[in-house]
Design a protein around this motif. Structure first.
Motif, PDB file in Angstrom:
ATOM      1  N   ARG A 117       5.198   1.243   7.731  1.00  0.00           N
ATOM      2  CA  ARG A 117       4.370   0.108   7.600  1.00  0.00           C
ATOM      3  C   ARG A 117       3.092   0.641   7.797  1.00  0.00           C
ATOM      4  O   ARG A 117       2.160   0.009   6.821  1.00  0.00           O
ATOM      5  CB  ARG A 117       4.695  -1.011   8.772  1.00  0.00           C
ATOM      6  CG  ARG A 117       3.639  -2.323   8.749  1.00  0.00           C
ATOM      7  CD  ARG A 117       4.136  -2.940  10.004  1.00  0.00           C
ATOM      8  NE  ARG A 117       3.164  -3.982  10.197  1.00  0.00           N
ATOM      9  CZ  ARG A 117       2.081  -3.856  10.905  1.00  0.00           C
ATOM     10  NH1 ARG A 117       1.744  -2.867  11.584  1.00  0.00           N
ATOM     11  NH2 ARG A 117       1.031  -5.118  11.238  1.00  0.00           N
ATOM     12  N   ARG A 118       2.696   1.363   8.630  1.00  0.00           N
ATOM     13  CA  ARG A 118       1.273   1.905   8.712  1.00  0.00           C
ATOM     14  C   ARG A 118       0.891   2.876   7.532  1.00  0.00           C
ATOM     15  O   ARG A 118      -0.243   2.563   6.911  1.00  0.00           O
ATOM     16  CB  ARG A 118       1.185   2.789   9.953  1.00  0.00           C
ATOM     17  CG  ARG A 118      -0.043   3.127  10.245  1.00  0.00           C
ATOM     18  CD  ARG A 118      -0.253   4.320  11.384  1.00  0.00           C
ATOM     19  NE  ARG A 118       0.713   5.477  10.658  1.00  0.00           N
ATOM     20  CZ  ARG A 118       0.766   6.636  11.698  1.00  0.00           C
ATOM     21  NH1 ARG A 118       0.234   6.759  12.878  1.00  0.00           N
ATOM     22  NH2 ARG A 118       1.373   7.541  11.156  1.00  0.00           N
ATOM     23  N   TYR A 163       4.740 -10.798  -2.221  1.00  0.00           N
ATOM     24  CA  TYR A 163       3.795  -9.528  -1.936  1.00  0.00           C
ATOM     25  C   TYR A 163       2.918  -9.343  -3.187  1.00  0.00           C
ATOM     26  O   TYR A 163       2.047  -8.820  -3.179  1.00  0.00           O
ATOM     27  CB  TYR A 163       4.535  -8.295  -1.290  1.00  0.00           C
ATOM     28  CG  TYR A 163       3.662  -7.363  -0.960  1.00  0.00           C
ATOM     29  CD1 TYR A 163       2.742  -7.662   0.179  1.00  0.00           C
ATOM     30  CD2 TYR A 163       3.855  -5.955  -1.364  1.00  0.00           C
ATOM     31  CE1 TYR A 163       1.848  -6.745   0.674  1.00  0.00           C
ATOM     32  CE2 TYR A 163       2.706  -4.918  -0.670  1.00  0.00           C
ATOM     33  CZ  TYR A 163       1.876  -5.249   0.152  1.00  0.00           C
ATOM     34  OH  TYR A 163       1.287  -4.463   0.749  1.00  0.00           O
ATOM     35  N   TYR A 187       0.130   0.166   4.607  1.00  0.00           N
ATOM     36  CA  TYR A 187      -1.135  -0.492   4.819  1.00  0.00           C
ATOM     37  C   TYR A 187      -2.241   0.331   4.560  1.00  0.00           C
ATOM     38  O   TYR A 187      -3.483  -0.135   3.937  1.00  0.00           O
ATOM     39  CB  TYR A 187      -1.292  -0.989   6.358  1.00  0.00           C
ATOM     40  CG  TYR A 187      -0.538  -2.301   6.468  1.00  0.00           C
ATOM     41  CD1 TYR A 187       0.489  -2.916   5.326  1.00  0.00           C
ATOM     42  CD2 TYR A 187      -0.632  -3.265   7.714  1.00  0.00           C
ATOM     43  CE1 TYR A 187       1.084  -4.260   5.619  1.00  0.00           C
ATOM     44  CE2 TYR A 187       0.106  -4.177   7.835  1.00  0.00           C
ATOM     45  CZ  TYR A 187       1.019  -4.954   6.761  1.00  0.00           C
ATOM     46  OH  TYR A 187       1.658  -5.762   6.937  1.00  0.00           O
ATOM     47  N   ASP A 221      -2.529 -10.110   4.789  1.00  0.00           N
ATOM     48  CA  ASP A 221      -1.275 -10.403   4.008  1.00  0.00           C
ATOM     49  C   ASP A 221      -0.179 -10.015   5.321  1.00  0.00           C
ATOM     50  O   ASP A 221       0.011  -8.797   5.526  1.00  0.00           O
ATOM     51  CB  ASP A 221      -0.973  -9.539   2.936  1.00  0.00           C
ATOM     52  CG  ASP A 221       0.394  -9.838   2.275  1.00  0.00           C
ATOM     53  OD1 ASP A 221       1.273 -10.545   2.974  1.00  0.00           O
ATOM     54  OD2 ASP A 221       0.518  -9.621   1.012  1.00  0.00           O
ATOM     55  N   PRO A 222       0.008 -10.888   5.955  1.00  0.00           N
ATOM     56  CA  PRO A 222       0.989 -10.527   7.420  1.00  0.00           C
ATOM     57  C   PRO A 222       2.489 -10.625   6.732  1.00  0.00           C
ATOM     58  O   PRO A 222       3.390 -11.225   7.398  1.00  0.00           O
ATOM     59  CB  PRO A 222       0.844 -12.012   8.123  1.00  0.00           C
ATOM     60  CG  PRO A 222       0.623 -13.098   7.126  1.00  0.00           C
ATOM     61  CD  PRO A 222      -0.165 -12.380   6.025  1.00  0.00           C
ATOM     62  N   GLU A 237      -3.278  -6.615   7.825  1.00  0.00           N
ATOM     63  CA  GLU A 237      -2.476  -7.914   8.662  1.00  0.00           C
ATOM     64  C   GLU A 237      -3.133  -9.167   8.523  1.00  0.00           C
ATOM     65  O   GLU A 237      -2.454 -10.112   8.064  1.00  0.00           O
ATOM     66  CB  GLU A 237      -2.400  -7.402  10.097  1.00  0.00           C
ATOM     67  CG  GLU A 237      -1.356  -6.426  10.286  1.00  0.00           C
ATOM     68  CD  GLU A 237      -1.350  -5.835  11.814  1.00  0.00           C
ATOM     69  OE1 GLU A 237      -2.373  -6.584  12.537  1.00  0.00           O
ATOM     70  OE2 GLU A 237      -0.752  -5.175  12.219  1.00  0.00           O
ATOM     71  N   ARG A 238      -4.432  -9.361   8.581  1.00  0.00           N
ATOM     72  CA  ARG A 238      -5.085 -10.639   8.368  1.00  0.00           C
ATOM     73  C   ARG A 238      -4.867 -11.096   6.954  1.00  0.00           C
ATOM     74  O   ARG A 238      -4.699 -12.147   6.528  1.00  0.00           O
ATOM     75  CB  ARG A 238      -6.448 -10.598   8.683  1.00  0.00           C
ATOM     76  CG  ARG A 238      -6.646 -10.587  10.536  1.00  0.00           C
ATOM     77  CD  ARG A 238      -8.149 -10.778  10.632  1.00  0.00           C
ATOM     78  NE  ARG A 238      -8.812  -9.842  10.299  1.00  0.00           N
ATOM     79  CZ  ARG A 238      -9.272  -8.646  11.080  1.00  0.00           C
ATOM     80  NH1 ARG A 238      -8.838  -8.783  12.358  1.00  0.00           N
ATOM     81  NH2 ARG A 238      -9.933  -7.970  10.635  1.00  0.00           N
ATOM     82  N   PRO A 280       5.609  -8.079   9.831  1.00  0.00           N
ATOM     83  CA  PRO A 280       4.839  -8.124  11.293  1.00  0.00           C
ATOM     84  C   PRO A 280       4.671  -6.788  12.066  1.00  0.00           C
ATOM     85  O   PRO A 280       5.851  -6.070  11.890  1.00  0.00           O
ATOM     86  CB  PRO A 280       5.516  -9.202  11.726  1.00  0.00           C
ATOM     87  CG  PRO A 280       6.912  -9.341  11.287  1.00  0.00           C
ATOM     88  CD  PRO A 280       6.611  -8.828   9.727  1.00  0.00           C
ATOM     89  N   ALA A 281       3.829  -6.733  12.911  1.00  0.00           N
ATOM     90  CA  ALA A 281       4.204  -5.506  14.124  1.00  0.00           C
ATOM     91  C   ALA A 281       5.115  -5.614  15.028  1.00  0.00           C
ATOM     92  O   ALA A 281       5.791  -6.923  15.075  1.00  0.00           O
ATOM     93  CB  ALA A 281       2.751  -5.376  14.663  1.00  0.00           C
ATOM     94  N   LEU A 303      -5.522  -1.376  10.144  1.00  0.00           N
ATOM     95  CA  LEU A 303      -4.315  -2.196  10.228  1.00  0.00           C
ATOM     96  C   LEU A 303      -4.451  -3.714  10.616  1.00  0.00           C
ATOM     97  O   LEU A 303      -3.838  -4.475   9.839  1.00  0.00           O
ATOM     98  CB  LEU A 303      -3.326  -1.622  11.214  1.00  0.00           C
ATOM     99  CG  LEU A 303      -3.046  -0.284  11.069  1.00  0.00           C
ATOM    100  CD1 LEU A 303      -2.138   0.460  12.255  1.00  0.00           C
ATOM    101  CD2 LEU A 303      -2.092  -0.028   9.839  1.00  0.00           C
ATOM    102  N   ARG A 304      -5.447  -3.845  11.558  1.00  0.00           N
ATOM    103  CA  ARG A 304      -5.780  -5.350  11.741  1.00  0.00           C
ATOM    104  C   ARG A 304      -6.223  -6.111  10.622  1.00  0.00           C
ATOM    105  O   ARG A 304      -5.935  -7.209  10.064  1.00  0.00           O
ATOM    106  CB  ARG A 304      -6.842  -5.256  12.748  1.00  0.00           C
ATOM    107  CG  ARG A 304      -6.201  -4.935  14.058  1.00  0.00           C
ATOM    108  CD  ARG A 304      -5.197  -5.927  14.752  1.00  0.00           C
ATOM    109  NE  ARG A 304      -5.572  -7.107  14.803  1.00  0.00           N
ATOM    110  CZ  ARG A 304      -5.059  -8.128  15.538  1.00  0.00           C
ATOM    111  NH1 ARG A 304      -3.566  -7.956  15.361  1.00  0.00           N
ATOM    112  NH2 ARG A 304      -5.357  -9.303  15.895  1.00  0.00           N
TER     113      ARG A 304
END
Length: 289
Positions: free
Chosen positions: A246-247, A289, A250, A210-211, A207-208, A214-215, A203-204
């Motif tokens: 979201r998870r 996106y 990803y 393509d943010p 996220e880096r 947001p969490a 997940l991290r």
């Protein structure tokens, strides 16, 4: 899954396969100590395999490894409830000493520890979840194979212990390797920790890159709980659905690096709507996106 899959469907499939085979071999120790555990441990993980394979085939909204654990647990628990009812027994020691504090359905029996169907199937389910999520690494398929063999060995030697006290010499040797039934518990706990850490890293990583989505901070969940209103509960549910979706997206993006842009947009559109419903600020448009 507990009632309609574990209690009824899996048990029905097990009996449909096992009864003709038991009749063929004439019952006895061969059927109860070897064939029955083999058939049960082949049938119980099938719902987990089917669900994970279907989600992989759809190539969208990818489940996590702990999803395999949860499904495996409820199916195994349902199967165990039906088996206990058939034998008119109550299994497990409750909240006693040792591992029973974490797994209340395990039991001390004839000087050893016997985990039950829920713990064993949860272990296999977690291993399958890890294998499906990280399937691009071929060696990862050894994980469910090894865990399944541990579970099968535990089941076979446990049945031998139930019938004859200790069983043959090789069974005692295997029970020693299994630490008298306790090995599967630390394996399951370690598997949960590894799965959580690895998925957090996934997940991290995304996220880096393509943010877009947001969490949700933990304090937002706490604030929704503190409202103690219907609106707060609805927002809490919306945030939970958004976070899980979201998870899942990803995981799909990470496990399918060559995923087409059209497929990504197809997943991003409903996720954007879920984010807006949860009150999450979306920094970019879906088209970006």
């Amino acid at each position: 899954a507990f009632f309609f899959v574990g209690v009824f469907t899996v048990m029905a499939v097990d009996l449909a396969i096992a009864r003709p085979i038991r009749a063929l071999v004439g019952g006895g120790p061969l059927a109860s100590s070897y064939l029955s555990p083999l058939i049960e441990e082949l049938v119980k993980p099938l719902p987990v395999v089917g669900y994970l394979a279907y989600r992989m085939w759809r190539r969208s909204w990818r489940p996590s490894a702990p999803d395999g654990l949860l499904l495996g647990y409820v199916v195994g628990a349902g199967f165990g409830i039906h088996e206990d009812a058939a034998y008119r027994r109550v299994w497990g020691e409750g909240f006693g000493d040792g591992w029973s504090m974490l797994f209340p359905t395990i039991a001390d029996f004839r000087g050893g520890t016997l985990p039950y169907h829920d713990v064993m199937n949860a272990s296999v389910g977690l291993a399958l979840g890890i294998a499906f999520l990280y399937r691009r690494y071929r060696a990862v398929w050894a994980v469910p194979a090894v865990v399944w063999l541990i579970v099968l060995a535990e089941h076979v030697t446990g049945n031998l212990r139930d019938i004859s006290g200790r069983g043959p010499g090789w069974a005692s040797f295997v029970r020693g390797l299994l630490r008298e039934g306790e090995l599967i518990m630390p394996v399951l706990v370690a598997g949960i920790v590894v799965a959580v850490v690895l998925e957090w890293r996934i997940l991290r990583s995304i996220e880096r890159q393509d943010p877009l989505f947001p969490a949700i901070p933990v304090r937002s969940f706490v604030d929704a709980l503190r409202q103690r209103t219907t609106a707060g509960l609805r927002r809490l549910q919306a945030m939970r659905v958004y976070a899980r979706s979201r998870r899942s997206v990803y995981y799909t993006v990470w496990s399918e690096p060559t995923l087409a842009a059209e497929k990504r947009n197809e997943m991003a559109a409903p996720l954007s709507a879920l984010g807006i419903n949860a009150g999450v600020p979306v920094d970019k448009t879906v088209e970006a996106y």
